[in-house]
Design a protein around this motif. Structure first.
Motif, PDB file in Angstrom:
ATOM      1  N   TYR A 178      -4.060  -7.752  -2.602  1.00 24.66           N
ATOM      2  CA  TYR A 178      -4.833  -6.391  -3.130  1.00 24.66           C
ATOM      3  C   TYR A 178      -3.922  -5.297  -3.153  1.00 24.66           C
ATOM      4  O   TYR A 178      -3.107  -5.301  -2.499  1.00 24.66           O
ATOM      5  N   TRP A 179      -4.194  -4.524  -4.169  1.00 26.05           N
ATOM      6  CA  TRP A 179      -3.235  -3.151  -4.242  1.00 26.05           C
ATOM      7  C   TRP A 179      -4.526  -1.981  -3.840  1.00 26.05           C
ATOM      8  O   TRP A 179      -5.726  -1.923  -4.332  1.00 26.05           O
ATOM      9  N   LEU A 180      -3.845  -1.034  -3.309  1.00 26.23           N
ATOM     10  CA  LEU A 180      -4.389   0.043  -2.759  1.00 26.23           C
ATOM     11  C   LEU A 180      -3.589   1.170  -3.532  1.00 26.23           C
ATOM     12  O   LEU A 180      -2.306   1.406  -3.327  1.00 26.23           O
ATOM     13  N   TYR A 181      -4.618   2.103  -4.304  1.00 28.54           N
ATOM     14  CA  TYR A 181      -3.879   3.391  -4.802  1.00 28.54           C
ATOM     15  C   TYR A 181      -4.084   4.385  -4.162  1.00 28.54           C
ATOM     16  O   TYR A 181      -5.141   4.729  -3.921  1.00 28.54           O
ATOM     17  N   PHE A 182      -3.032   5.342  -4.223  1.00 31.20           N
ATOM     18  CA  PHE A 182      -3.051   6.473  -3.325  1.00 31.20           C
ATOM     19  C   PHE A 182      -2.620   7.494  -4.247  1.00 31.20           C
ATOM     20  O   PHE A 182      -1.666   7.363  -4.934  1.00 31.20           O
ATOM     21  N   PHE A 183      -3.249   8.729  -4.362  1.00 29.46           N
ATOM     22  CA  PHE A 183      -2.716   9.870  -4.825  1.00 29.46           C
ATOM     23  C   PHE A 183      -2.777  11.260  -4.142  1.00 29.46           C
ATOM     24  O   PHE A 183      -3.728  11.324  -3.530  1.00 29.46           O
ATOM     25  N   ASN A 184      -1.570  11.671  -3.830  1.00 36.65           N
ATOM     26  CA  ASN A 184      -1.435  12.794  -3.046  1.00 36.65           C
ATOM     27  C   ASN A 184      -1.865  12.285  -1.457  1.00 36.65           C
ATOM     28  O   ASN A 184      -2.868  13.121  -0.850  1.00 36.65           O
ATOM     29  N   ASN A 185      -1.456  11.429  -1.128  1.00 39.26           N
ATOM     30  CA  ASN A 185      -1.700  10.652   0.334  1.00 39.26           C
ATOM     31  C   ASN A 185      -3.442  10.201   0.413  1.00 39.26           C
ATOM     32  O   ASN A 185      -3.766  10.019   1.645  1.00 39.26           O
ATOM     33  N   GLU A 186      -4.008  10.130  -0.619  1.00 40.11           N
ATOM     34  CA  GLU A 186      -5.490   9.922  -0.499  1.00 40.11           C
ATOM     35  C   GLU A 186      -5.735   8.661  -1.156  1.00 40.11           C
ATOM     36  O   GLU A 186      -5.355   8.476  -2.488  1.00 40.11           O
ATOM     37  N   LEU A 187      -6.439   7.985  -0.568  1.00 38.73           N
ATOM     38  CA  LEU A 187      -6.891   6.623  -1.349  1.00 38.73           C
ATOM     39  C   LEU A 187      -7.782   6.612  -2.236  1.00 38.73           C
ATOM     40  O   LEU A 187      -8.852   7.401  -2.257  1.00 38.73           O
ATOM     41  N   GLN A 188      -7.564   6.170  -3.436  1.00 38.88           N
ATOM     42  CA  GLN A 188      -8.312   6.562  -4.783  1.00 38.88           C
ATOM     43  C   GLN A 188      -9.229   5.233  -5.094  1.00 38.88           C
ATOM     44  O   GLN A 188     -10.308   5.644  -5.507  1.00 38.88           O
TER      45      GLN A 188
END
Length: 123
Positions: free
Chosen positions: A89-99
């Motif tokens: 599984y891939w977890l996508y973060f932008f600016n330290n926040e899970l998207q």
């Protein structure tokens, strides 16, 4: 005389085998994704799921940082195929926040920009 030392050895062997079995079962369980939700910080996600197996990507943009974490689980890819291995599984973060998170996808470096465009509008 040998009988005297046989009992402690058996007891130690049973304890060690039990410990190995317990640890193996715990490892096969994998991360529990029901403990996370969109909007959580990376730190909170790692606290809930443990350290990621890999950091797939990390790229800095003018208005933030995109990161992709990878976690593996022992789930079968196809329930009919008992030879399948781990599901990633891939977890996508932008600016330290899970998207978002989901099953691993094949990617090329140019995909980072596509993810960035997708997530930057949420901030």
């Amino acid at each position: 005389m040998i009988e005297k030392y046989n009992f402690p050895f058996k007891g130690t062997l049973i304890i060690m085998l039990s410990l190995i079995l317990f640890v193996s079962c715990k490892m096969l369980k994998g991360p529990d994704f029901t403990k996370i939700q969109v909007g959580m910080t990376k730190e909170k996600v790692v606290q809930q799921l443990g350290k990621p197996d890999a950091i797939v990507a990390s790229k800095k943009y003018q208005d933030g940082i995109l990161e992709i974490y990878e976690y593996g689980t022992p789930q079968l890819e196809n329930s009919a195929d008992s030879t399948a291995g781990f599901r990633q599984y891939w977890l996508y973060f932008f600016n330290n926040e899970l998207q978002e998170w989901g099953i691993k996808r094949n990617y090329v470096p140019s995909d980072y920009d596509r993810y960035y465009e997708k997530y930057r509008h949420r901030h």
